[in-house]
Write a protein that holds these residues in place. Structure first.
Motif, PDB file in Angstrom:
ATOM      1  N   SER A  64       0.828  -1.207   0.000  1.00  0.00           N
ATOM      2  CA  SER A  64       0.000   0.000   0.000  1.00  0.00           C
ATOM      3  C   SER A  64       0.865   1.260   0.000  1.00  0.00           C
ATOM      4  O   SER A  64       0.510   2.264  -0.633  1.00  0.00           O
ATOM      5  N   GLN A  65       1.997   1.204   0.688  1.00  0.00           N
ATOM      6  CA  GLN A  65       2.906   2.347   0.704  1.00  0.00           C
ATOM      7  C   GLN A  65       3.525   2.551  -0.679  1.00  0.00           C
ATOM      8  O   GLN A  65       3.605   3.680  -1.176  1.00  0.00           O
ATOM      9  N   VAL A  66       3.941   1.456  -1.324  1.00  0.00           N
ATOM     10  CA  VAL A  66       4.501   1.540  -2.671  1.00  0.00           C
ATOM     11  C   VAL A  66       3.451   2.096  -3.632  1.00  0.00           C
ATOM     12  O   VAL A  66       3.746   2.973  -4.455  1.00  0.00           O
ATOM     13  N   ALA A  67       2.225   1.619  -3.522  1.00  0.00           N
ATOM     14  CA  ALA A  67       1.156   2.076  -4.411  1.00  0.00           C
ATOM     15  C   ALA A  67       0.940   3.586  -4.271  1.00  0.00           C
ATOM     16  O   ALA A  67       0.785   4.289  -5.283  1.00  0.00           O
ATOM     17  N   ALA A  68       0.944   4.082  -3.047  1.00  0.00           N
ATOM     18  CA  ALA A  68       0.750   5.526  -2.828  1.00  0.00           C
ATOM     19  C   ALA A  68       1.897   6.329  -3.433  1.00  0.00           C
ATOM     20  O   ALA A  68       1.678   7.359  -4.080  1.00  0.00           O
ATOM     21  N   VAL A  69       3.116   5.866  -3.237  1.00  0.00           N
ATOM     22  CA  VAL A  69       4.276   6.572  -3.795  1.00  0.00           C
ATOM     23  C   VAL A  69       4.233   6.533  -5.317  1.00  0.00           C
ATOM     24  O   VAL A  69       4.492   7.545  -5.980  1.00  0.00           O
ATOM     25  N   LEU A  70       3.874   5.386  -5.885  1.00  0.00           N
ATOM     26  CA  LEU A  70       3.806   5.279  -7.342  1.00  0.00           C
ATOM     27  C   LEU A  70       2.730   6.201  -7.931  1.00  0.00           C
ATOM     28  O   LEU A  70       2.946   6.807  -8.989  1.00  0.00           O
ATOM     29  N   ARG A  71       1.600   6.316  -7.253  1.00  0.00           N
ATOM     30  CA  ARG A  71       0.567   7.246  -7.730  1.00  0.00           C
ATOM     31  C   ARG A  71       1.116   8.669  -7.778  1.00  0.00           C
ATOM     32  O   ARG A  71       0.910   9.410  -8.742  1.00  0.00           O
ATOM     33  N   ASP A  72       1.822   9.045  -6.727  1.00  0.00           N
ATOM     34  CA  ASP A  72       2.414  10.371  -6.640  1.00  0.00           C
ATOM     35  C   ASP A  72       3.476  10.570  -7.728  1.00  0.00           C
ATOM     36  O   ASP A  72       3.506  11.612  -8.391  1.00  0.00           O
ATOM     37  N   LEU A  73       4.330   9.583  -7.927  1.00  0.00           N
ATOM     38  CA  LEU A  73       5.388   9.681  -8.943  1.00  0.00           C
ATOM     39  C   LEU A  73       4.795   9.754 -10.344  1.00  0.00           C
ATOM     40  O   LEU A  73       5.288  10.509 -11.192  1.00  0.00           O
ATOM     41  N   GLU A  74       3.748   8.988 -10.578  1.00  0.00           N
ATOM     42  CA  GLU A  74       3.102   9.010 -11.886  1.00  0.00           C
ATOM     43  C   GLU A  74       2.434  10.370 -12.127  1.00  0.00           C
ATOM     44  O   GLU A  74       2.566  10.960 -13.209  1.00  0.00           O
ATOM     45  N   ALA A  75       1.753  10.892 -11.115  1.00  0.00           N
ATOM     46  CA  ALA A  75       1.103  12.200 -11.239  1.00  0.00           C
ATOM     47  C   ALA A  75       2.124  13.317 -11.454  1.00  0.00           C
ATOM     48  O   ALA A  75       1.824  14.315 -12.114  1.00  0.00           O
ATOM     49  N   SER A  76       3.325  13.130 -10.925  1.00  0.00           N
ATOM     50  CA  SER A  76       4.399  14.116 -11.085  1.00  0.00           C
ATOM     51  C   SER A  76       5.149  13.960 -12.401  1.00  0.00           C
ATOM     52  O   SER A  76       6.085  14.720 -12.673  1.00  0.00           O
ATOM     53  N   GLY A  77       4.788  12.949 -13.176  1.00  0.00           N
ATOM     54  CA  GLY A  77       5.446  12.744 -14.465  1.00  0.00           C
ATOM     55  C   GLY A  77       6.818  12.114 -14.374  1.00  0.00           C
ATOM     56  O   GLY A  77       7.639  12.276 -15.280  1.00  0.00           O
ATOM     57  N   LEU A  78       7.086  11.377 -13.291  1.00  0.00           N
ATOM     58  CA  LEU A  78       8.399  10.766 -13.095  1.00  0.00           C
ATOM     59  C   LEU A  78       8.421   9.282 -13.435  1.00  0.00           C
ATOM     60  O   LEU A  78       9.492   8.715 -13.671  1.00  0.00           O
TER      61      LEU A  78
END
Length: 156
Positions: A64-78
């Motif tokens: 769940s922690q990885v999923a949250a970070v990945l959502r943030d990274l994807e939204a940031s275009g990284l």
């Protein structure tokens, strides 16, 4: 318990912890959080086999922690997500050019700090000795080197 531990071993552990903490402090100059940098670095290291579950295992994080970070990274275009070519249930991950640039800049900043610290705090001979000791530290940190089988990454 495996027996008593010498004061020298305790001191070495503390010294390694201090150095790791100092390198993390250098990374904090990045616009990205340390957790985000861990995930970005894991994607880089894993390459074409990077998946959320592989990152969770590698970094000892909850999915769940990885999923949250990945959502943030994807939204940031990284980070980009794409389905696996064979198993459509599997999501593969890749860094964007921006994500790769942020990772390279973070590594460069920490490498520069370490090179400067070695050059200013150690003699040439001590610097060479420290670099040789790095090979020994790498062997100690290798998977299977101890019971915990942690996956430390010098490239974060």
């Amino acid at each position: 318990m495996r027996g008593s531990v010498s004061p020298e071993i305790s001191r070495l552990r503390a010294q390694l912890t201090w150095l790791a903490r100092r390198l993390r402090q250098e990374a904090r100059n990045d616009p990205e959080s340390w957790t985000r940098m861990l995930v970005i670095s894991a994607i880089d290291r894993l390459g074409t086999v990077a998946t959320p579950s592989a990152i969770a295992r590698m970094e000892d994080m909850r999915s769940s922690q990885v999923a949250a970070v990945l959502r943030d990274l994807e939204a940031s275009g990284l980070v980009l997500r794409h389905p696996d070519g064979i198993d459509r249930r599997v999501t593969r991950l890749a860094l964007t050019a921006t994500g790769d640039a942020i990772l390279m800049e973070s590594r460069h900043r920490r490498d520069t700090w370490l090179a400067d610290a070695i050059a200013t705090q150690l003699t040439n001979e001590e610097g060479k000795l420290l670099l040789q000791a790095g090979q020994l530290l790498e062997r100690l940190a290798a998977p299977g080197a101890n019971d915990s089988d942690r996956h430390a990454d010098p490239q974060v």
